[in-house]
Design an enzyme around this catalytic site. Sequence first.
Site, PDB file in Angstrom:
ATOM      1  N   ASN A   1       0.876  -1.174   0.000  1.00 49.26           N
ATOM      2  CA  ASN A   1       0.000   0.000   0.000  1.00 49.26           C
ATOM      3  C   ASN A   1       0.907   1.214   0.000  1.00 49.26           C
ATOM      4  OD1 ASN A   1      -1.753   2.092   0.505  1.00 49.26           O
ATOM      5  ND2 ASN A   1      -2.289   1.442   2.583  1.00 49.26           N
ATOM      6  N   TRP A   2       0.999   1.847  -1.163  1.00 49.43           N
ATOM      7  CA  TRP A   2       1.943   2.967  -1.295  1.00 49.43           C
ATOM      8  C   TRP A   2       1.452   4.225  -0.571  1.00 49.43           C
ATOM      9  CZ3 TRP A   2       3.926   3.064  -7.095  1.00 49.43           C
ATOM     10  CH2 TRP A   2       4.667   1.900  -7.334  1.00 49.43           C
ATOM     11  N   LYS A   3       0.166   4.274  -0.239  1.00 49.64           N
ATOM     12  CA  LYS A   3      -0.423   5.472   0.388  1.00 49.64           C
ATOM     13  C   LYS A   3      -0.167   6.689  -0.514  1.00 49.64           C
ATOM     14  CE  LYS A   3      -0.028   3.181   4.798  1.00 49.64           C
ATOM     15  NZ  LYS A   3       0.090   3.276   6.260  1.00 49.64           N
TER      16      LYS A   3
ATOM     17  N   HIS B   1      -9.330   1.285   4.904  1.00 50.64           N
ATOM     18  CA  HIS B   1      -8.066   1.468   5.625  1.00 50.64           C
ATOM     19  C   HIS B   1      -8.302   2.398   6.812  1.00 50.64           C
ATOM     20  CE1 HIS B   1      -3.965   2.561   6.571  1.00 50.64           C
ATOM     21  NE2 HIS B   1      -3.599   1.485   5.915  1.00 50.64           N
TER      22      HIS B   1
ATOM     23  N   GLU C   1      -6.661   4.771   7.941  1.00 52.52           N
ATOM     24  CA  GLU C   1      -6.428   6.193   7.652  1.00 52.52           C
ATOM     25  C   GLU C   1      -7.651   6.819   6.983  1.00 52.52           C
ATOM     26  OE1 GLU C   1      -2.734   5.554   5.580  1.00 52.52           O
ATOM     27  OE2 GLU C   1      -1.831   4.926   7.468  1.00 52.52           O
TER      28      GLU C   1
ATOM     29  N   GLU D   1      -5.068  -4.763  10.521  1.00 51.79           N
ATOM     30  CA  GLU D   1      -4.028  -3.763  10.742  1.00 51.79           C
ATOM     31  C   GLU D   1      -4.299  -3.049  12.063  1.00 51.79           C
ATOM     32  OE1 GLU D   1      -2.175  -2.622   6.677  1.00 51.79           O
ATOM     33  OE2 GLU D   1      -3.808  -1.246   7.091  1.00 51.79           O
TER      34      GLU D   1
ATOM     35  N   GLY E   1       2.909   2.329  10.776  1.00 51.51           N
ATOM     36  CA  GLY E   1       3.872   3.416  10.627  1.00 51.51           C
ATOM     37  C   GLY E   1       4.588   3.786  11.922  1.00 51.51           C
TER      38      GLY E   1
ATOM     39  N   SER F   1       3.834  -2.069  10.318  1.00 51.15           N
ATOM     40  CA  SER F   1       5.290  -2.153  10.534  1.00 51.15           C
ATOM     41  C   SER F   1       5.850  -3.539  10.198  1.00 51.15           C
ATOM     42  CB  SER F   1       5.650  -1.746  11.967  1.00 51.15           C
ATOM     43  OG  SER F   1       5.242  -0.410  12.207  1.00 51.15           O
TER      44      SER F   1
ATOM     45  N   GLY G   1       3.035  -1.093   4.178  1.00 54.61           N
ATOM     46  CA  GLY G   1       3.083   0.334   3.883  1.00 54.61           C
ATOM     47  C   GLY G   1       4.510   0.761   3.548  1.00 54.61           C
ATOM     48  N   GLY G   2       5.189   1.330   4.535  1.00 53.55           N
ATOM     49  CA  GLY G   2       6.527   1.909   4.321  1.00 53.55           C
ATOM     50  C   GLY G   2       7.487   1.003   3.572  1.00 53.55           C
TER      51      GLY G   2
HETATM   52  P1  13P Z   1       3.301   0.388   7.598  1.00 61.30           P
HETATM   53  O1  13P Z   1       3.780  -0.899   6.992  1.00 61.30           O
HETATM   54  O2  13P Z   1       4.019   1.589   7.084  1.00 61.30           O
HETATM   55  O3  13P Z   1       3.235   0.316   9.093  1.00 61.30           O
HETATM   56  O4  13P Z   1       1.778   0.582   7.093  1.00 61.30           O
HETATM   57  C1  13P Z   1       0.893  -0.474   7.183  1.00 61.30           C
HETATM   58  C2  13P Z   1      -0.318  -0.103   6.425  1.00 61.30           C
HETATM   59  O5  13P Z   1      -1.058   0.777   6.807  1.00 61.30           O
HETATM   60  C3  13P Z   1      -0.600  -0.836   5.190  1.00 61.30           C
HETATM   61  O6  13P Z   1      -1.889  -0.579   4.730  1.00 61.30           O
END
Ligand code: 13P
Length: 251
Positions: free
Chosen positions: A9-11, A96, A98, A168, A174, A214, A235-236
């Site tokens: 997930n590149w966000k 998600h 967020e 999640e 993050g 993470s 994510g990251g």
């Molecule tokens: P991180 O891997 O950056 O913690 O993010 C997880 C995430 O929200 C994937 O959708």
Amino acid sequence: MRKNIVAGNWKMNTTVPEGVALAKEVSDCLAGFKANCDVVICVPFTHLVPVCGAIDQAVLGLGAENCADHKSGAYTGEVSAAMVASTGAKYVILGHSERRQYYGETSETLREKVALALENGLTPIFCIGEVLEERENGSYNEVVKKQIEDGLFNRSAEDFGKIILAYEPVWAIGTGKTATADQAEDMHAHIRKTIADKYGKEVADNTSILYGGSCKPSNAAELFAKPDVDGGLIGGASLKAADFMGIVKAF
Ligand code: 13P
């Protein structure tokens, strides 16, 4: 039997040229390597068409990070499920944390999004997870159960079978603070039981449940070794091809 999946997930990261280069790098790595799981990247709307042209979807699936809760019409700035599908994308992340937290997404809007995604042949990657306070006060199992019930349990068993779940925990996203493999397994088993109670054991056993928060090359293998953890939503660590591939290779 359910699939193992690693999804990125590149966000809201990368420009179009940066994103195309990253996607191509991941696709090229996968072309020369037989992954033991399905691999998907979910990218910003602006990136879908050029990324679709740059990757080999036989080795790397493509998805969006959201879609609208309406079919079409006067919804300035929104992108419909049909539009996403028309780019060649096959997946869409929905719910998600967020989006729930910053954009007020509710189970009601998510039910519409899930319906439209399925109608348009997209595979929803439906996210659930508790916040820190709910982890600490012990209500996390109920919170996650309710998110699944309210967002998804209006679907038929056939529809439910097309959906991927991603657990999640919001406190792990993050933050560098991963859930332990045992915490993840406990929750994933609880999620699978929740599904089994509603749709039966076969549907539950066939549902892929990903862990997100993470997840990185150094902890992915321990998480993925758990029987109910069927992969990760990353994510990251999905923003660097080497890190993302390190996670793919954990299977
Ligand atoms: P991180 O891997 O950056 O913690 O993010 C997880 C995430 O929200 C994937 O959708």
